[in-house]
Scaffold this motif. Structure first.
Motif, mmCIF file in Angstrom:
data_model
loop_
_atom_site.group_PDB
_atom_site.id
_atom_site.type_symbol
_atom_site.label_atom_id
_atom_site.label_comp_id
_atom_site.label_asym_id
_atom_site.label_seq_id
_atom_site.Cartn_x
_atom_site.Cartn_y
_atom_site.Cartn_z
ATOM 1 N N SER A 253 -28.051 -14.062 -11.356
ATOM 2 C CA SER A 253 -28.706 -13.705 -12.615
ATOM 3 C C SER A 253 -30.031 -13.008 -12.311
ATOM 4 C CB SER A 253 -28.934 -14.954 -13.473
ATOM 5 O OG SER A 253 -29.621 -15.937 -12.725
ATOM 6 N N GLY B 3 -16.191 -19.538 -13.599
ATOM 7 C CA GLY B 3 -17.230 -19.383 -14.613
ATOM 8 C C GLY B 3 -16.649 -19.234 -16.003
ATOM 9 N N LEU C 205 -23.978 -22.429 -17.714
ATOM 10 C CA LEU C 205 -23.218 -21.271 -18.184
ATOM 11 C C LEU C 205 -23.692 -20.812 -19.558
ATOM 12 C CD1 LEU C 205 -19.661 -22.360 -17.004
ATOM 13 C CD2 LEU C 205 -21.005 -20.471 -16.090
ATOM 14 N N ILE D 235 -27.163 -19.168 -19.066
ATOM 15 C CA ILE D 235 -27.050 -17.829 -18.462
ATOM 16 C C ILE D 235 -26.615 -16.818 -19.516
ATOM 17 C CG2 ILE D 235 -25.759 -16.430 -16.797
ATOM 18 C CD1 ILE D 235 -25.545 -19.032 -15.073
ATOM 19 N N LYS D 236 -25.628 -17.219 -20.312
ATOM 20 C CA LYS D 236 -25.120 -16.342 -21.371
ATOM 21 C C LYS D 236 -26.219 -16.022 -22.381
ATOM 22 C CE LYS D 236 -21.757 -16.438 -25.151
ATOM 23 N NZ LYS D 236 -20.716 -17.269 -25.810
ATOM 24 N N ASP E 153 -28.965 -13.695 -20.850
ATOM 25 C CA ASP E 153 -28.492 -12.305 -20.740
ATOM 26 C C ASP E 153 -28.748 -11.535 -22.031
ATOM 27 O OD1 ASP E 153 -27.721 -12.451 -18.148
ATOM 28 O OD2 ASP E 153 -25.574 -12.605 -18.529
ATOM 29 N N SER F 154 -25.196 -11.053 -15.883
ATOM 30 C CA SER F 154 -25.316 -11.914 -14.708
ATOM 31 C C SER F 154 -23.960 -12.097 -14.039
ATOM 32 C CB SER F 154 -25.869 -13.283 -15.109
ATOM 33 O OG SER F 154 -27.171 -13.164 -15.620
ATOM 34 N N VAL G 139 -21.956 -14.657 -13.031
ATOM 35 C CA VAL G 139 -21.928 -16.090 -13.331
ATOM 36 C C VAL G 139 -21.420 -16.901 -12.147
ATOM 37 C CG1 VAL G 139 -20.996 -17.843 -14.879
ATOM 38 C CG2 VAL G 139 -21.618 -15.610 -15.778
ATOM 39 N N ASN G 140 -20.375 -16.439 -11.486
ATOM 40 C CA ASN G 140 -19.800 -17.199 -10.375
ATOM 41 C C ASN G 140 -20.757 -17.270 -9.191
ATOM 42 O OD1 ASN G 140 -17.163 -17.792 -11.552
ATOM 43 N ND2 ASN G 140 -16.829 -15.594 -11.455
ATOM 44 N N ASP H 136 -23.974 -17.225 -9.485
ATOM 45 C CA ASP H 136 -25.013 -18.160 -9.909
ATOM 46 C C ASP H 136 -24.552 -19.609 -9.763
ATOM 47 O OD1 ASP H 136 -27.494 -17.095 -10.585
ATOM 48 O OD2 ASP H 136 -27.452 -17.970 -12.582
#
Length: 733
Positions: free
Chosen positions: A64, A111, A276, A279-280, A283, A292, A294-295, A297
């Motif tokens: 990310s 993810g 998760l 992060i979403k 973004d 990002s 995700v995996n 991260d």
């Protein structure tokens, strides 16, 4: 200059701003780290260790850009249970194992698992976490330590704690409670002080500064001891050398027990979901709108959690509140996360003794405010506005989480959502038959074109949303996308919410993201995120308009047109067109028209074939009434099929002195001489300089459409403008 050198130059140029942002974030992370650790019954320093390790590891290995890693609010409840049932050293072992599982989720590219949880169930889980935090810490905030069996008991005790506080006679307890009340007041009202100098220091840090200042005032000015009861002060924060010497080694002796692995899975589930979702969310906040990895991260978060567990720290997760502060202070890359960890190290090395001057109630007030925000009544009102069924999912998840546990709660939410979907659709087979079927088709509509078309069939819910998301993730955000749900019988709230996020993302990046095909779907509320079901009877008037229909209403105002979304069965004006000779029309709807009826744009449903070969098609077309009679003809873009038609006797009419037009367009009609005379230079130049459309004349009117599908709002504007200008050209012939 190479892109790599450019990136390096941009990195160093933005470094001062990222360092500053990291400093501001560290001011929040310090008291929060201490508070979250103590709320979990862990040593205060363990929260800071998680923030330091997370900041360093995730900034180096993460995927990310502007997120902050550290201890998370959502893990307080599950860590509290783990430490209580396993003991501190065994809980560290569970944290290490959960870190390993999170790393595996990243390596196996899992993810996408976050997409399998319904939005309302996640909201219910977060609200339950908020109540767990609020219920336990509220009493400590008012200097009233109690022990109860579960969260509901703590919540029920709140009125009694308020009553006890009013009757305090002990001076130390009164001052401790006042510290908690004042801190909660700062957390509640500080954001309303829109002063740039005040806003430079976040509310939690003001609580730390005032608490330490209060302690020094009594010590150096009044020459008295701190009046707050010692039972409600932070226990000593060791010196850095002592912290290193006292690092608790994890104990794996309980690794063979069910309680151990129950804790591991619970920690992993909540940590991965919280990360998760955060992060979403971050973004969306990123000014550069980057996506990002995700995996990647997840791998970094798992690695950081393992390191934190071995050093006596809590889980490392991506945290939304601190990440939001990071973005708001101008962070542009992961160096801000690293800077925040560095400043925390400096605070512990230089000011560890000062932290013992902070009252526990002051820190607990920060957590009480956080818990309230997670379980705010506003969330319930918002969910109710989306749909009553969402409220059932929300409360089912909430109560099961509070009474049984987090894992049971989230799965209760998933099962409840599925049952409600089956009941609403009155069909279990819709999901059973189609859940494993490929239901998303995507293609680029023309080679080298920036237009993508995505068709979704059967149903689209939290169960199979990942299939749609995988397709959408592959499309650059500065391109044009049309997502067609006209062949989809059911679209749930989780999908509607995520689709809205994509619309906002593409809009900010310069692309267009249009949703079509939901105009024939029913909904029980006017909220744009409400779930949608295909209407069994086409002429039912919908209760609420889709975003596309609302845009068509606005378009009607701009073009001084009339608009109606109602279904109309009287379509005799289309029967004389050659296109509909073998295509029965069911109805038209979503009409944009001049009051005199000269131009009418509409969505239409018709079919091709019969019985098992019957195919229902929905498209957007334009009908233009002409002032004079013209030859009957059909004009299409010339392609491979049109060349094949020539062998079947369908001869293209050539236009003299316009070889390029004859090469690009396929012109048919019985009155060849009349058509040649009608297609003068102005009309030919018009068609050559505009996008391709199917244009058909029945002698008194024109039928125009682009593709045999519903048009996006952008395409509707283009089609209407094309038709209006074409009518003007024909009027001058």
């Amino acid at each position: 200059m190479s892109p790599k050198k450019n990136n390096l130059k941009d990195f160093f140029k933005a470094l001062p701003q990222n360092i500053f942002s990291g400093f501001v974030v560290s001011l929040i992370a310090l008291p929060l780290g201490l508070g979250l650790a103590m709320a979990s019954d862990a040593p205060p320093i363990s929260g800071i260790i998680a923030a330091i390790i997370g900041g360093i590891v995730v900034s180096i290995f993460g995927g990310s850009n502007v997120t902050i890693a550290g201890p998370g609010n959502g893990l307080v409840g599950v860590l509290l249970v783990a430490i209580t049932s396993l003991g501190l050293e065994s809980a560290y072992a569970a944290i290490i194992c959960s870190g390993g599982l999170i790393m595996l989720l990243g390596f196996f590219r899992m993810g996408k698992l976050a997409n399998f949880f319904p939005s309302s169930a996640i909201q219910g889980m977060l609200a339950a976490i908020g109540l767990i935090i609020l219920g336990k810490q509220f009493h400590i905030m008012l200097a009233h330590k109690i022990k109860r069996e579960d969260t509901l008991d703590y919540l029920i005790e709140i009125p009694f704690t308020l009553n006890d506080m009013v009757h305090y006679e002990n001076k130390g307890l009164i001052y401790a409670a006042l510290a908690g009340i004042l801190s909660l007041t700062i957390m509640t009202f500080y954001a309303k002080l829109r002063n740039k100098f005040f806003q430079l220091i976040p509310a939690p840090m003001w609580i730390v500064i005032l608490s330490i200042g209060f302690s020094y005032y009594f010590e150096f000015v009044l020459h008295e001891e701190n009046p707050i009861s010692k039972h409600y002060m932070i226990s000593g924060i060791p010196e850095i050398q002592q912290i290193i010497a006292d690092i608790s080694m994890p104990v794996f002796s309980k690794v063979g027990t069910g309680a151990f692995w129950s804790s591991v899975f619970a920690i992993t589930l909540i940590a991965s979901i919280e990360s998760l979702l955060s992060i979403k969310a971050v973004d969306k906040l990123d000014p550069q709108k980057r996506r990002s990895n995700v995996n990647k991260d997840l791998k970094a978060l798992g690695f950081g959690t393992i390191g934190s567990g071995f050093l006596g720290g809590l889980n490392v997760v991506t945290v939304i509140a601190r990440s939001s502060v990071n973005v708001n202070n101008g962070a542009t890359n992961r160096s801000a996360n690293f800077a925040h960890a560095t400043f925390l190290v400096l605070f512990i090395v230089l000011f560890s003794t000062q932290l013992t001057r902070i009252p526990l109630p002051a820190l607990m007030a920060i957590l009480v405010y956080t818990g309230y925000k997670l379980a705010s009544p506003k969330i319930i009102r918002k969910i109710f506005s989306i749909g009553k069924e969402q409220l059932i999912i929300f409360f089912m998840t909430l109560f099961v989480t509070l009474k049984i546990g987090l894992i049971s709660g989230i799965f209760a939410g998933v099962i409840t959502t599925f049952i409600i979907h089956v009941i609403l659709n009155k069909s279990f087979s819709l999901f059973l038959r189609n859940v494993l079927k490929p239901n998303v088709l995507m293609y680029q509509e023309a080679k080298g074109d920036h237009n993508f078309y995505v068709s979704v069939k059967h149903f689209c819910s939290f169960l199979n949303y990942y299939k749609l998301k995988d397709k959408l993730e592959a499309i650059p955000e500065d391109h044009d996308v049309i997502v067609d749900f006209s062949l989809c019988s059911f679209v749930d709230h989780t999908v509607m919410e995520n689709i809205h996020d994509y619309q906002e993302l593409f809009k900010k990046r310069g692309g267009h993201f249009d949703v079509i095909g939901l105009d024939m779907h029913d909904t029980d509320s006017e909220h744009p995120f409400a779930l949608r079901r295909l209407l069994p009877v086409p002429n039912i008037i919908k209760r609420s308009l889709t975003r596309r229909q609302t845009s068509m209403e606005e378009l009607a105002k701009d073009y001084e047109l009339s608009y109606t979304s109602e279904n109309v069965k009287e379509v005799g004006f289309l029967n004389s067109f050659l296109f509909f000779n073998t295509k029965p029309i069911d109805h038209i709807y979503n009409q944009l028209y001049y009051k005199n009826g000269s131009i009418n744009l509409f969505d239409i449903e018709f079919s091709e074939g019969e019985f098992i070969a019957k195919e229902v098609i929905r498209s957007t077309m334009l009908h233009i009434k002409l002032d004079d009679t013209i030859p009957e003809f059909t004009l299409d873009r010339e392609g491979f099929l049109e060349k094949v038609y020539a062998f079947a006797g369908f001869k293209d009419i050539p236009i003299q002195d316009h070889s390029d037009f004859s090469r690009r367009f396929y012109l048919l009609g019985d009155n060849e001489e009349g058509i040649k005379e009608f297609f003068d230079d102005n009309l030919i130049h018009f068609f050559e300089s505009n996008p391709y459309y199917h244009v058909e004349s029945n002698g008194t009117s024109l039928l125009i459409f682009g593709k045999e599908r519903l048009a996006s709002v952008k395409e509707i504007k283009g089609l209407f403008d094309f038709g209006k200008r074409l009518k003007e050209v024909i009027s001058n012939i």
